[in-house]
Scaffold this active site. Structure first.
Site, PDB file in Angstrom:
ATOM      1  N   LYS A  32      45.813  30.942  42.529  1.00 48.78           N
ATOM      2  CA  LYS A  32      46.255  32.183  41.890  1.00 48.78           C
ATOM      3  C   LYS A  32      46.726  33.208  42.925  1.00 48.78           C
ATOM      4  CE  LYS A  32      43.203  34.539  39.332  1.00 48.78           C
ATOM      5  NZ  LYS A  32      43.054  35.997  39.626  1.00 48.78           N
ATOM      6  N   SER A  33      45.982  33.361  44.008  1.00 48.26           N
ATOM      7  CA  SER A  33      46.358  34.340  45.031  1.00 48.26           C
ATOM      8  C   SER A  33      47.730  34.027  45.622  1.00 48.26           C
ATOM      9  CB  SER A  33      45.312  34.361  46.149  1.00 48.26           C
ATOM     10  OG  SER A  33      44.080  34.854  45.693  1.00 48.26           O
ATOM     11  N   ARG A  63      51.594  36.075  45.249  1.00 47.54           N
ATOM     12  CA  ARG A  63      52.354  36.466  46.430  1.00 47.54           C
ATOM     13  C   ARG A  63      53.720  35.790  46.469  1.00 47.54           C
ATOM     14  NH1 ARG A  63      47.163  37.270  47.020  1.00 47.54           N
ATOM     15  NH2 ARG A  63      46.321  38.751  48.555  1.00 47.54           N
ATOM     16  N   ARG A  87      38.530  49.070  36.541  1.00 48.79           N
ATOM     17  CA  ARG A  87      38.341  48.571  37.908  1.00 48.79           C
ATOM     18  C   ARG A  87      38.855  49.597  38.924  1.00 48.79           C
ATOM     19  NH1 ARG A  87      40.169  42.403  38.146  1.00 48.79           N
ATOM     20  NH2 ARG A  87      39.126  42.572  40.167  1.00 48.79           N
ATOM     21  N   SER A 115      38.721  43.381  52.148  1.00 49.79           N
ATOM     22  CA  SER A 115      39.398  43.207  50.862  1.00 49.79           C
ATOM     23  C   SER A 115      40.813  42.733  51.107  1.00 49.79           C
ATOM     24  CB  SER A 115      39.418  44.515  50.067  1.00 49.79           C
ATOM     25  OG  SER A 115      40.301  44.409  48.960  1.00 49.79           O
ATOM     26  N   ASP A 152      34.710  34.984  44.780  1.00 47.27           N
ATOM     27  CA  ASP A 152      35.008  34.597  43.401  1.00 47.27           C
ATOM     28  C   ASP A 152      34.204  33.385  42.945  1.00 47.27           C
ATOM     29  OD1 ASP A 152      36.804  36.645  42.962  1.00 47.27           O
ATOM     30  OD2 ASP A 152      38.520  35.491  43.672  1.00 47.27           O
ATOM     31  N   LYS A 158      34.234  43.540  39.569  1.00 52.77           N
ATOM     32  CA  LYS A 158      35.220  42.541  39.165  1.00 52.77           C
ATOM     33  C   LYS A 158      35.550  42.758  37.689  1.00 52.77           C
ATOM     34  CE  LYS A 158      35.763  40.185  43.029  1.00 52.77           C
ATOM     35  NZ  LYS A 158      37.094  39.949  43.631  1.00 52.77           N
ATOM     36  N   ARG A 174      29.644  41.181  37.571  1.00 55.76           N
ATOM     37  CA  ARG A 174      29.283  39.757  37.542  1.00 55.76           C
ATOM     38  C   ARG A 174      27.835  39.500  37.930  1.00 55.76           C
ATOM     39  NH1 ARG A 174      35.089  37.361  39.738  1.00 55.76           N
ATOM     40  NH2 ARG A 174      36.091  37.436  37.677  1.00 55.76           N
ATOM     41  N   ARG A 199      35.428  34.020  34.749  1.00 55.23           N
ATOM     42  CA  ARG A 199      34.496  33.291  35.620  1.00 55.23           C
ATOM     43  C   ARG A 199      33.086  33.232  35.033  1.00 55.23           C
ATOM     44  NH1 ARG A 199      37.904  31.862  39.417  1.00 55.23           N
ATOM     45  NH2 ARG A 199      39.411  33.396  40.212  1.00 55.23           N
TER      46      ARG A 199
END
EC number: 2.5.1.19
Length: 430
Positions: free
Chosen positions: A23-24, A28, A121, A166, A313, A340, A344, A386
Site C-alpha cells: 500500500k505504501s 507513492r 486523526r 514517521s 502496522d 491510527k 488500536r 487491521r
C-alpha cells in the site's frame, strides 16, 4: 464484503500465496508519477480503497491514469493544477498527509478531507514542520484535525528534527522540499520506512541519506517503471497465524522485504517461529523474497525501541500471536497505535481480553501472558481494517469457535481479498 461476518474457520493453514501490492509503495507510485516530467508505468498496484483515494486526488490535480494490460500508466500534467473541488482522501491518512506536503508548494487553494475516521486523526505533526518552510496551512480544532486547508505558495528549504519517527511526516516534508528553494533535510530518532527515498532516487531525484538524515533539493522526478512487491503488512496476518497454529506452513511469494519494514520477521524469529527466506532479489529498488513460516513452540519476547517503526502496522496481529506464546510478551514505545484508524491498543486490548487473553495495557503498549486458549467473541472492529483481520486470525486460534465481526467493510481499505485468501489456506474453512 459488507456488514457483519461470523468467522468459523478451522486450521491449520497450509499453502503458498501472493498478497496484493504494498500500500505504501502504491500511494507513492501514483503521487510521484503525477509529479514527474514523463509517464510512469506501475505493475502490481494495490487495488484497494486507500489507493483509489490517491488516484482520484492525482486526477483532480491534472494527472491522467489509465490501465494498459497489467500495468497502470500515470501521465503527469505540465504542472499540477488547483483542484476544482474538495479532495476526499477517504480513510487514507497517507494520501492526506503526503498531499499536504505536495500542495503546500502548488499555487492555488486546496482542501483535503476524509471520512469520519480520518477526520479524527492528527495532522498538526505535518502542519508544523511544513509551516517552517513557509507553507500556509490551517486545520480544524486548532490545527489538530482534518479537513486541512492549503494555500500553495513559494517554500524555502528547512532542517526538520522529528520527535517521533514517521514515514508520512518525513515524506510530506521531502515532497514539499521538491518545490522549495534550497535543501530540505529530515532527521528522525529512528529509521522509518524509506520507500519515498528509494522511489525518488529511482526517478532521478538527488537524495542524500546520511544515517538518520535524509536530504533533497528542488527537483522534478522523471518518471519510470515501478514494480510493486507484496505488502508485508498484509502478509503479517497469515505469517503470524501460521507461526501460532499447530500444523501450519505458509509461504508468501514475491513479498516486499525492505529492511525498514521487516520488524515483523525479526519478532517472529525472536519468538521462535520457524522462518525462512528464498529467491531473494531486488526489483525496481525494492528488496523482495519468498517467505515461509511453519508452526513452532513460541515464547514471549520484548518489543520496543527502534524496531517499532518497522512493524507498527503489524502489532495488532502480533498481539494475537503473543497470546499463544509461552511466557510474557511486552510491547513498548508503540503509542502511535493510539492514533491510527482507531485506538488500536484499546481496541485490541478489549477484544482479546473478552476472548480470554491475559493482557495488560499501558499508555504506549501492553503485556500479554501466554499461552492462553482463546474463545469465541463478538468484536467491534471500530471500522478499522487491521482490527477486523487480526481478530479473524484470533478466531483460528480459538479452536474453531465463532468470532463475530460487527463490520468487515473496512477490510476493503487495504486488503479486499483477505478472506478469500484465508479460506484458501484453511483446511475445512468456511
Amino acid at each position: 464484503m459488507t456488514g457483519s461476518l461470523t468467522c468459523r474457520r478451522k486450521g491449520p493453514l497450509r499453502g503458498s500465496i501472493e498478497v496484493p501490492g504494498d500500500k505504501s509503495i502504491s500511494h507513492r507510485a501514483l503521487l510521484f508519477g503525477a509529479l514527474s516530467t514523463g509517464e510512469t508505468r506501475v505493475r502490481g498496484l494495490l487495488d484497494a480503497e486507500d489507493v483509489h483515494a490517491t488516484r482520484r486526488a492525482v486526477e483532480a490535480l491534472g494527472a491522467t491514469v489509465r490501465a494498459e494490460g497489467e500495468e497502470l500508466v500515470v501521465v503527469p500534467p505540465p504542472a499540477l493544477r488547483e483542484p476544482g473541488d474538495v479532495v476526499d482522501c477517504g480513510n487514507s491518512g497517507t494520501s492526506l498527509r503526503l498531499l499536504t506536503g505536495v500542495l503546500s508548494g502548488v499555487p492555488g487553494l486546496s482542501i483535503l478531507t476524509g471520512d469520519a475516521s480520518l477526520r479524527r486523526r492528527p495532522v498538526r505533526r505535518v502542519i508544523e514542520p511544513l509551516r517552517r518552510m513557509g507553507a500556509d496551512l490551517s486545520a480544524r480544532d486548532g490545527d489538530r484535525l482534518p479537513p486541512v486547508v492549503v494555500r500553495g505558495r513559494p517554500l524555502r528549504g528547512a532542517r526538520h528534527v522529528l520527535e517521533v519517527a514517521s514515514a508520512q511526516v518525513k515524506s510530506a516534508c521531502l515532497l514539499a522540499g521538491l518545490f522549495a528553494e534550497g535543501e530540505t533535510t529530515v532527521v528522525e530518532p529512528e529509521r522509518s520506512r524509506d520507500h519515498t527515498e528509494r522511489m525518488l532516487a529511482g526517478m532521478g531525484v538527488p537524495v542524500r541519506v546520511d544515517g538518520l538524515e535524509v536530504t533533497v533539493a528542488p527537483a522534478r522526478p522523471r518518471g519510470g517503471r515501478v514494480d510493486v512487491p507484496g505488502d508485508i503488512s498484509s502478509a503479517a496476518f497469515f505469517l503470524c497465524a501460521a507461526a501460532a497454529l499447530p500444523g501450519s506452513e505458509v509461504t508468501v511469494r514475491n513479498l516486499g522485504v525492505n529492511p525498514t519494514r521487516t520488524g515483523l520477521l525479526d519478532v517472529l524469529g525472536a519468538m521462535g517461529a520457524a522462518l525462512s527466506r528464498a529467491n531473494e532479489r531486488e526489483v525496481a529498488g525494492e528488496p523482495r523474497a519468498d517467505v515461509t513460516v511453519r508452526a513452532a513452540a513460541l515464547h514471549g519476547t520484548e518489543i520496543g525501541g527502534a524496531i517499532i517503526p518497522r512493524l507498527i502496522d503489524e502489532l495488532p496481529v502480533v498481539m494475537v500471536m503473543a497470546t499463544q506464546a509461552r511466557g510474557r510478551t511486552v510491547i513498548r514505545d508503540a503509542k502511535e497505535l493510539r492514533v491510527k484508524e482507531s485506538d488500536r491498543l484499546a481496541s485490541m486490548g478489549e477484544a482479546l481480553a473478552r476472548a480470554g487473553a491475559k493482557i495488560e495495557l499501558f499508555e504506549d503498549g501492553c503485556a500479554i501472558e501466554g499461552p492462553t486458549p482463546l474463545r469465541g467473541v463478538a468484536v467491534q472492529t471500530r471500522l478499522d481494517h487491521r482490527i477486523a483481520m487480526s481478530m479473524a486470525v484470533a478466531q483460528l486460534l480459538a479452536g474453531g469457535e465463532e468470532v463475530v465481526l460487527d463490520d468487515v467493510a473496512c477490510v476493503a481499505t487495504s486488503f479486499p481479498s483477505f478472506f478469500a485468501l484465508l479460506d484458501g489456506l484453511c483446511e475445512g474453512g468456511a
